[in-house]
Design a protein around this motif. Sequence first.
Motif, short mmCIF file in Angstrom:
data_model
loop_
_atom_site.label_atom_id
_atom_site.label_comp_id
_atom_site.label_asym_id
_atom_site.label_seq_id
_atom_site.Cartn_x
_atom_site.Cartn_y
_atom_site.Cartn_z
N LEU A 37 -22.27 8.72 24.36
CA LEU A 37 -22.74 9.12 25.68
C LEU A 37 -21.62 8.92 26.70
N ASN A 175 -42.33 9.76 30.26
CA ASN A 175 -41.34 10.66 29.68
C ASN A 175 -41.33 10.54 28.16
N THR A 179 -35.60 9.26 26.82
CA THR A 179 -35.26 8.69 28.13
C THR A 179 -34.33 7.49 28.00
N THR A 182 -30.61 8.04 28.83
CA THR A 182 -30.18 8.50 30.16
C THR A 182 -29.58 7.35 30.98
N THR A 183 -29.05 7.71 32.15
CA THR A 183 -28.49 6.70 33.04
C THR A 183 -29.57 5.82 33.65
N ASP A 184 -30.85 6.19 33.48
CA ASP A 184 -31.95 5.37 33.99
C ASP A 184 -32.10 4.06 33.23
#
Length: 194
Positions: A37, A175, A179, A182-184
Motif C-alpha cells: 500500500l 463498510n 476498509t 484504507t488510510t482510515d
Amino acid sequence: MHNLKLVLTIALVALSGCSPPSSEGRGIEPPLSWAILPDGSKIAVGPLLPEGTAGSQPVVRCWPQAQGFECLAINGEKFRDVRRFRASELPVRLWEEASPAGYECQITDYMGIGYKETIHGTSGQLQEHMSSNGFGTIEGSWSKKYVEDYWRANGIQPKTLWMNCLALTRIVAPNSNATIGTTDVSPSLLDKGS
C-alpha cells in the motif's frame, strides 16, 4: 423501541457463538498473496467463502516494525472477527488458531452497529464486553491498561493484542472488510485511547 433492544440483544449474544471458519473440510487454503500500500504497509485478501458476498473476504494488513510486522486481520460478513498480532514474517495463512490467548474484537452491523470484545486464555474465553447503539449511546472499549493488567494478573501470554474496538467498529461496520486497507485504519487508530 423495546423490540429493537430485544433484537439487538439477541444479535450481540449471537456473536458469542461466532468464530472464524476453520479450514477443516475446505482443504488447505492457498498461501496469501501480498500487495504494498502507499504507506508501506502490506495487504492480502483471502478467498471468498462459498456463503460470502463481495467485500466479505478475509483481509490481513501488516505494518513493518523494527522486529517484523504488526498485523490486523478481519474475517466474516455480518459478524466480523478482528485480531491484532505481531509476526516476525508476513503470515502465509489466515486464522491459524480458532481463538488464541489474548484479545479479540467482533464487529457487527446487524440490526445496529455494535461490537463484542473478549479476552481468551489457553482454556478459552475468560471475559466479555458487548455494546451496541441499539441500547442508546455505544459504550467505549476496554482500556489497554485493563486488558494488559488482566493478562498479567492471570498469567496469560497473549498471542493477539488489544485494540480500540469501538474506534475500529465505527469505521468498519458500515463498510466492507477491505476498509482496513484504507488510510482510515492505522496503528494509531488501533491504539487510540490507550
